[in-house]
Structures are given as structure tokens and as C-alpha cells.
Design a protein around this motif. Structure first.
Motif, PDB file in Angstrom:
ATOM      1  N   GLU A  82      39.692 -14.914 -47.731  1.00 31.95           N
ATOM      2  CA  GLU A  82      38.715 -14.981 -48.823  1.00 31.95           C
ATOM      3  C   GLU A  82      37.685 -16.075 -48.592  1.00 31.95           C
ATOM      4  N   ARG A  83      38.096 -17.176 -47.985  1.00 29.97           N
ATOM      5  CA  ARG A  83      37.151 -18.273 -47.697  1.00 29.97           C
ATOM      6  C   ARG A  83      36.233 -17.935 -46.529  1.00 29.97           C
ATOM      7  N   GLY A  84      36.443 -16.800 -45.883  1.00 35.56           N
ATOM      8  CA  GLY A  84      35.627 -16.430 -44.741  1.00 35.56           C
ATOM      9  C   GLY A  84      36.101 -17.036 -43.447  1.00 35.56           C
ATOM     10  N   GLU A  85      37.335 -17.548 -43.439  1.00 37.02           N
ATOM     11  CA  GLU A  85      37.917 -18.162 -42.243  1.00 37.02           C
ATOM     12  C   GLU A  85      38.889 -17.171 -41.604  1.00 37.02           C
ATOM     13  N   ALA A  86      38.376 -16.052 -41.187  1.00 31.61           N
ATOM     14  CA  ALA A  86      39.229 -14.981 -40.688  1.00 31.61           C
ATOM     15  C   ALA A  86      39.998 -15.432 -39.452  1.00 31.61           C
ATOM     16  N   PRO A  87      41.325 -15.379 -39.482  1.00 28.52           N
ATOM     17  CA  PRO A  87      42.115 -15.714 -38.297  1.00 28.52           C
ATOM     18  C   PRO A  87      41.865 -14.683 -37.193  1.00 28.52           C
ATOM     19  N   PRO A  88      42.218 -15.010 -35.963  1.00 25.33           N
ATOM     20  CA  PRO A  88      42.035 -14.034 -34.878  1.00 25.33           C
ATOM     21  C   PRO A  88      42.934 -12.820 -35.084  1.00 25.33           C
ATOM     22  N   PRO A  89      42.510 -11.665 -34.584  1.00 22.68           N
ATOM     23  CA  PRO A  89      43.338 -10.466 -34.715  1.00 22.68           C
ATOM     24  C   PRO A  89      44.708 -10.661 -34.081  1.00 22.68           C
ATOM     25  N   GLY A  90      45.701  -9.956 -34.633  1.00 28.46           N
ATOM     26  CA  GLY A  90      47.059 -10.032 -34.130  1.00 28.46           C
ATOM     27  C   GLY A  90      47.723  -8.674 -34.195  1.00 28.46           C
ATOM     28  N   PRO A  91      49.056  -8.629 -34.135  1.00 26.01           N
ATOM     29  CA  PRO A  91      49.775  -7.348 -34.156  1.00 26.01           C
ATOM     30  C   PRO A  91      49.530  -6.543 -35.423  1.00 26.01           C
ATOM     31  N   ALA A  92      49.344  -7.229 -36.571  1.00 29.24           N
ATOM     32  CA  ALA A  92      49.096  -6.521 -37.826  1.00 29.24           C
ATOM     33  C   ALA A  92      47.600  -6.535 -38.139  1.00 29.24           C
ATOM     34  N   PHE A  93      47.052  -7.705 -38.391  1.00 27.37           N
ATOM     35  CA  PHE A  93      45.624  -7.823 -38.696  1.00 27.37           C
ATOM     36  C   PHE A  93      44.811  -7.571 -37.437  1.00 27.37           C
ATOM     37  N   ARG A  94      43.994  -6.499 -37.469  1.00 31.19           N
ATOM     38  CA  ARG A  94      43.207  -6.108 -36.301  1.00 31.19           C
ATOM     39  C   ARG A  94      41.748  -6.534 -36.415  1.00 31.19           C
ATOM     40  N   GLY A  95      41.438  -7.380 -37.399  1.00 31.55           N
ATOM     41  CA  GLY A  95      40.080  -7.879 -37.529  1.00 31.55           C
ATOM     42  C   GLY A  95      39.339  -7.270 -38.713  1.00 31.55           C
ATOM     43  N   GLU A  96      38.151  -7.805 -38.949  1.00 32.21           N
ATOM     44  CA  GLU A  96      37.299  -7.332 -40.049  1.00 32.21           C
ATOM     45  C   GLU A  96      36.328  -6.282 -39.529  1.00 32.21           C
ATOM     46  N   ILE A  97      35.891  -5.446 -40.449  1.00 32.16           N
ATOM     47  CA  ILE A  97      34.934  -4.387 -40.154  1.00 32.16           C
ATOM     48  C   ILE A  97      33.879  -4.394 -41.244  1.00 32.16           C
ATOM     49  N   SER A  98      32.641  -4.188 -40.881  1.00 28.44           N
ATOM     50  CA  SER A  98      31.572  -4.161 -41.879  1.00 28.44           C
ATOM     51  C   SER A  98      31.656  -2.891 -42.714  1.00 28.44           C
ATOM     52  N   LEU A  99      31.032  -2.930 -43.878  1.00 26.63           N
ATOM     53  CA  LEU A  99      31.018  -1.746 -44.739  1.00 26.63           C
ATOM     54  C   LEU A  99      30.310  -0.592 -44.038  1.00 26.63           C
ATOM     55  N   ASP A 100      29.198  -0.884 -43.359  1.00 22.13           N
ATOM     56  CA  ASP A 100      28.481   0.181 -42.651  1.00 22.13           C
ATOM     57  C   ASP A 100      29.369   0.839 -41.601  1.00 22.13           C
ATOM     58  N   ASP A 101      30.103   0.013 -40.842  1.00 20.25           N
ATOM     59  CA  ASP A 101      30.980   0.580 -39.819  1.00 20.25           C
ATOM     60  C   ASP A 101      32.161   1.321 -40.442  1.00 20.25           C
ATOM     61  N   ALA A 102      32.665   0.802 -41.558  1.00 17.51           N
ATOM     62  CA  ALA A 102      33.770   1.477 -42.241  1.00 17.51           C
ATOM     63  C   ALA A 102      33.351   2.858 -42.726  1.00 17.51           C
ATOM     64  N   LEU A 103      32.116   2.962 -43.174  1.00 16.51           N
ATOM     65  CA  LEU A 103      31.625   4.254 -43.659  1.00 16.51           C
ATOM     66  C   LEU A 103      31.490   5.275 -42.534  1.00 16.51           C
ATOM     67  N   ARG A 104      31.412   4.798 -41.308  1.00 21.74           N
ATOM     68  CA  ARG A 104      31.293   5.717 -40.164  1.00 21.74           C
ATOM     69  C   ARG A 104      32.653   6.213 -39.683  1.00 21.74           C
ATOM     70  N   GLN A 105      33.726   5.634 -40.217  1.00 21.40           N
ATOM     71  CA  GLN A 105      35.064   6.058 -39.796  1.00 21.40           C
ATOM     72  C   GLN A 105      35.346   7.462 -40.328  1.00 21.40           C
ATOM     73  N   PRO A 106      36.102   8.270 -39.587  1.00 23.99           N
ATOM     74  CA  PRO A 106      36.423   9.620 -40.065  1.00 23.99           C
ATOM     75  C   PRO A 106      37.292   9.575 -41.316  1.00 23.99           C
ATOM     76  N   ARG A 107      36.941  10.428 -42.252  1.00 24.69           N
ATOM     77  CA  ARG A 107      37.725  10.510 -43.491  1.00 24.69           C
ATOM     78  C   ARG A 107      38.113  11.939 -43.764  1.00 24.69           C
ATOM     79  N   ALA A 108      39.249  12.104 -44.424  1.00 24.89           N
ATOM     80  CA  ALA A 108      39.699  13.442 -44.790  1.00 24.89           C
ATOM     81  C   ALA A 108      38.759  14.056 -45.814  1.00 24.89           C
TER      82      ALA A 108
END
Length: 234
Positions: free
Chosen positions: A207-233
Motif C-alpha cells: 500500500e505504501r508503494g514499496e512493492a517487494p521483489p517478485p517471489g514464488p507467490a507474488f509475481r509483481g504488479e501490473i498496470s490497469l491498462d495491461d490488466a485490461l489486455r489480459q484474456p477474460r472469460a
């Protein structure tokens, strides 16, 4: 595709879903949604027309909104973690009952107070809303204190997804000086225990914007624009 959780800042109740994802240890990505501007935008409303967070795009491209639905979905995928229970069992019913209370009575007690923060309200109405919210929160805290009893967690000896949701909402007392959580020693004990949890500390950093590096679970942040490009059912 990794699931994508859309979380609201500042201090959205989606905090609890971030904690849950960390506890469950399943791969996921996060999409940051600023409130109130971005959450009410046409772009985000393509994800959730109600213009609220959290929302989740599942690995299959389905969109799920509302904390209860998201937490139950996540819990059903990870029953081996002991944070949820199979539907039809006593444990599931107890968890669902606790989540429902947190989502209605506990969450709703803050609603009049957030209305004061977010809107221009004349002094008489402001005082009435503040008194109403204070009374609702006092009752909700007292009821939840009684439900907690002597147990270390909301469901007793076992940590559950209800505790993840609790910490995301309980922290809102810092914005509204209408009660002292220390008057409810069981809830204060639970709050302090959760604040020490690495997943909760992770969610605060996110929430503070201090995103930890990606790991086995958290794979990183994605922008809203990029999220909207993801395939959806469909």
C-alpha cells in the motif's frame, strides 16, 4: 495466467485479500487502483461496474468482486493450508458466519464516518453521523470481542481467512477517533498479533508503494491498462 487482484488505495478493505494471498502462497499479481479517481473510471468499471475494490481476475479469466466472494474462492483453492474449510462442513459455516459479520456489522460501522471524511456535510448532520457511527462501532467491537472470547484467532485455535479480512478493516479506527480498541483487550491482542505477521507487513508495504521483489507467490504488479489486455472469460 496468474490471478490478478485489484486493490484499492489508500487503505482499502482489499488489504485483507492481499494478506490472504500471501498466507495461501499461490501465484498472483496485483493491480493498484487509486480511490476515488481510478476506481470510478471507465477503465476500471470494465473490471467491476460497481466501481469498488477488491476485484479478482482468476487464472481462468473470470472476474470475481466483493471480499467475501474472493476470500471464499481463494480458500476453496487452498484447503490444504488450513485457512478455510470444505463447503458443507461446520468449519465452513463458522468461517462464513464470521466473514459475514465482519463484512456487514463491523465494516458498516465505519460507513457514516467515511462519509464525513469524503463529503461536504453541514455541521448538524456531521455530528449526527459521527454519533451514529460511534454507536455502531462500539456495538460491533463489543459483539466481536464476545465472539473472540479467549481464543487467539477469530475462529478459536486456528487462524483463518476471517483474520486476514479483520486486519484490513480494524485498522480504520486510526482515521476515526470514536473509540479506543484497547477497551476491547481481546481484539487489541488479535490486532497486535496480526500486525506482527509478515504477510500483514507485506500488505502495508504494498500500500505504501514499496512493492517487494517478485517471489514464488507474488509475481509483481501490473498496470490497469495491461490488466485490461489480459484474456477474460466471456
Amino acid at each position: 495466467m496468474d490471478p490478478i487482484l485489484f486493490y484499492g488505495v489508500p487503505s482499502g478493505c482489499s488489504f485483507g485479500s492481499i494478506v490472504a494471498l500471501e498466507w495461501l502462497g499461490r501465484p498472483y499479481r496485483l493491480c493498484r487502483v487509486a480511490m476515488p479517481d481510478v476506481v470510478t473510471s471507465d477503465a476500471y468499471c470494465r473490471i467491476n461496474p460497481v466501481a469498488e475494490t477488491p476485484a479478482l481476475i482468476t487464472a481462468e479469466g473470470e472476474v470475481i468482486a466483493e471480499s467475501l466472494a474472493i476470500l471464499n474462492h481463494l480458500g476453496a483453492l487452498s484447503l490444504d493450508r488450513g485457512l478455510s474449510f470444505p463447503q458443507g462442513t461446520r468449519g465452513f459455516d463458522r468461517l462464513n458466519q464470521m466473514l459475514a459479520f465482519l463484512n456487514t456489522s463491523f465494516f458498516n460501522g465505519f460507513s457514516p464516518l467515511f462519509h464525513i471524511l469524503e463529503h461536504e456535510v453541514e455541521p448538524g448532520a456531521r455530528a449526527a453521523l459521527r454519533a451514529y457511527g460511534a454507536a455502531k462501532l462500539a456495538k460491533a467491537h463489543a459483539d466481536l470481542e464476545a465472539m473472540l472470547g479467549d481464543g487467539p484467532w477469530l475462529l478459536g485455535d486456528q487462524r483463518s481467512l476471517a483474520d486476514a479480512y479483520f486486519i484490513g478493516v480494524a485498522r480504520w479506527t486510526e482515521y476515526h477517533d470514536v473509540l479506543d480498541r484497547r477497551d476491547y483487550p481481546g481484539l487489541q491482542r488479535l490486532f497486535e498479533a496480526l500486525e506482527r505477521d509478515p504477510a500483514v507487513q507485506f500488505a502495508h508495504a504494498i500500500e505504501r508503494g514499496e512493492a517487494p521483489p517478485p517471489g514464488p507467490a507474488f509475481r509483481g504488479e501490473i498496470s490497469l491498462d495491461d490488466a485490461l489486455r489480459q484474456p477474460r472469460a466471456g
